[in-house]
Design a protein around this motif. Structure first.
Motif: not given
Lengths: 294, 303
Positions: B87, B89-95
């Motif tokens: 996953t 970093q970008q996706a983590m922020l989105e989550l």
């Protein structure tokens, strides 16, 4: 005939597109759940953002935008925390079942209210009909550390049974506020009258003791319970329990010890909690001016 | 001569016209066929592409599910979690944004939620009775330059002004919490009255609310005592405006026989301790089992 030949593909395309949409939603959910379980990841992602270079300009813009959104949400949440007294630390919402006019969601929520931590698992049913939409809780599980507070644990199991999530939050909020008030009051008196006031179980406990430094055998126990009734109303209940040696009780011809509890209740009605305790200390502990001024 | 000429012209020309039309139609048909084939091919490709996408998604979901299982296992074992693989970093922020937004929405379920506005705050007070969420009420509260309610949807019979006078200037949180108690209790009483109206007319009748605050409620209901039908009249008084259960239940019946009076006193405490519809369900099911047993007794008697 050619047209007919096209149809099976078109049907399949439509079906596949629908399936992909559903799978994308599921994917998002499992992704969120995985992230929820490894909450450390959020922090990692945030930390790495602050500390490192990001090569791609475009990505940096996106990330900055996301960071701004996160900041906004956090401010808004902080504001709500102040209004409601509730603070959420982890949250996960998952779709269990979805159809045209109703949906079932499963929620996991971790949070705290002052010093009380809670963890909830519940399901909500959202249904839509022609003229209105309704929402209800259909299953509720509460995990809380409340072994020491029997009133609270009774309330929690009652709320679970009736699935009254809203009442749980409201009552917990005022219960926690009363706990905080009790703790502050006890601590304040201990600070003001260190010799007379005792907190054998700490300031967060349900009671404090009063004694006259010149007569250590006699003790008064102020028991301050915070009761939650059937409908979730939070009521503080204060009692005075004298701990007097039998010999002294024998000397008490006019029934002062016996009448102490009801006397204290009258005092509460007139002077309120703070004023009553203050007066009790002044009169029972017969304090010299030196102690009172500490 | 002229006639022959025209015949000749028609013959050859019409033949040519026919040929021309034929070839044109053929060309159109071929073109159409070609297009259809192309569309078919395109659809075939699209299907393959979509299938691939679907399988990829399925695989990803499976991978995450396995991961979740692993986390669960480790969680039970009390270990610290590592990071979720794959996953970004970008996706983590989105989550993270998703989770925070979820938390903001979640506040609606707690009874008091709101949104900041330019001048102050727009508060939403939601109400519920047991698991069912009921009406929501909104208040626009200005905080600057001075604290005051600019707009609201609180019904007029709720003593909003008095509550505001007592708490609004000093403690917004306390103000909202007191107002919530009033609104939630009112919504709860109203809900029970609505539930009352959904009982069959043969059992409950003449249900009437005494006032818009729903603090007085009267209705009649039928019960059987010693196999005889009786009509009881109930008057429920909700003494506390922040309560949704009655403080007093007065039940009357024209008949004075002890068995009826006994029933009355048991019902009276039932009404004070339970939600109205729950109490009535209890009474009606009690009656039914009694009827059943008396019917079966009657049956044995006959044979």
């Amino acid at each position: 005939m050619q047209n007919e030949l096209n149809h099976p593909y078109e049907d399949e395309i439509a079906l596949l597109q629908e399936e992909i949409q559903e799978l994308t939603r599921q994917y998002k959910e499992v992704q969120t759940e995985a992230a929820f379980l490894s909450s450390a990841n959020f922090k990692q992602a945030l930390q790495s953002y602050h500390g490192i270079h990001i090569p791609d300009q475009e990505r940096m813009k996106d990330t900055a935008c996301l960071m701004a959104q996160i900041e906004d949400c956090k401010n808004e949440l902080q504001f709500l925390n102040n209004l409601s007294g509730l603070e959420f630390t982890k949250y996960l919402k998952k779709t269990e079942h979805k159809s045209d006019n109703q949906a079932i969601y499963k929620h996991r929520l971790v949070g705290q209210c002052q010093s009380l931590l809670f963890q909830l698992e519940f399901q909500t049913l959202e249904s839509k009909s022609r003229d209105n939409a309704s929402q209800s809780v259909i299953d509720l599980n509460i995990i809380m550390e409340c072994r020491e507070q029997s009133d609270l644990s009774k309330f929690v199991s009652r709320v679970e049974e009736r699935r009254n999530l809203l009442l749980f939050f409201r009552s917990l909020s005022s219960f926690a506020e009363w706990c905080e008030c009790r703790k502050n009051t006890f601590a304040k008196f201990k600070e003001k009258y260190p010799l007379a006031v005792g907190l054998p179980a700490g300031a967060s406990a349900e009671y404090m003791t009063l004694r006259n430094p010149q007569n250590p055998g006699c003790e008064l126990l102020i028991l301050w319970r915070i009761h939650i009734d059937d409908e979730g109303s939070v009521i503080p209940i204060l009692d005075l329990l004298p701990k007097i040696p039998e010999q002294a009780v024998a000397l008490d011809k006019s029934g002062v010890v016996e009448g102490a509890a009801s006397g204290f209740r009258n005092l509460l009605r007139v002077f309120g909690i703070h004023g009553s305790i203050e007066r009790l200390i002044q009169s029972f502990c017969c304090l010299s001016d030196t102690d009172a001024s500490v | 001569m002229e006639q022959a000429q025209s015949l000749f012209r028609e013959g050859v020309l019409s033949h040519l016209e026919q040929l021309e039309a034929l070839s044109y139609n053929l060309a159109v048909k071929q073109e159409k066929q070609r297009q259809e084939w192309a569309a078919l091919r395109k659809n075939q490709e699209l299907v393959l592409e979509l299938r691939k996408k679907r399988d990829e998604l399925k695989a990803k979901i499976e991978r995450h599910k396995a991961e979740i299982q692993a986390f669960r296992g480790r969680e039970e074992a009390g270990e610290d979690h590592g990071s979720a693989a794959g996953t970004s970093q970008q996706a983590m922020l989105e989550l993270c944004v998703e989770e925070l937004k979820g938390m903001l929405e979640m506040h609606w379920l707690t009874g008091i939620s709101g949104k900041r506005t330019k001048k102050g705050v727009c508060v939403c007070i939601s109400t519920a009775f047991e698991g069912a969420y009921l009406d929501s009420f909104h208040l626009d509260i200005a905080l600057k330059p001075s604290v005051g309610i600019s707009r609201h949807s609180v019904p007029p019979f709720i003593p909003l002004e008095q509550i505001a006078k007592e708490h609004l200037q000093t403690d917004l949180k306390k103000f909202l919490s007191v107002l919530f108690e009033h609104l939630n209790a009112y919504a709860g009483r109203k809900y029970q009255f609505q539930q009352l109206q959904s009982f069959p007319g043969g059992f409950v009748r003449d249900a009437q609310q005494g006032n818009s605050l729903h603090t007085v409620l009267t209705f009649g209901y039928n019960v059987r005592v010693e196999k005889q039908p009786f009509c009881l009249r109930a008057k429920l008084l909700y003494g506390g405006v922040t309560r949704s259960l009655p403080t007093e239940a007065v039940i009357t019946c024209e008949d004075n026989r002890p068995s009826v009076q006994e029933k009355i006193s048991s019902h009276s405490s039932l009404f004070c301790q339970n939600p109205l519809h729950r109490a009535l369900e209890c009474i009606s099911s009690e009656d039914e089992t009694l009827n059943h047993s008396s019917a079966s007794l009657l049956g044995t008697h006959m044979f």
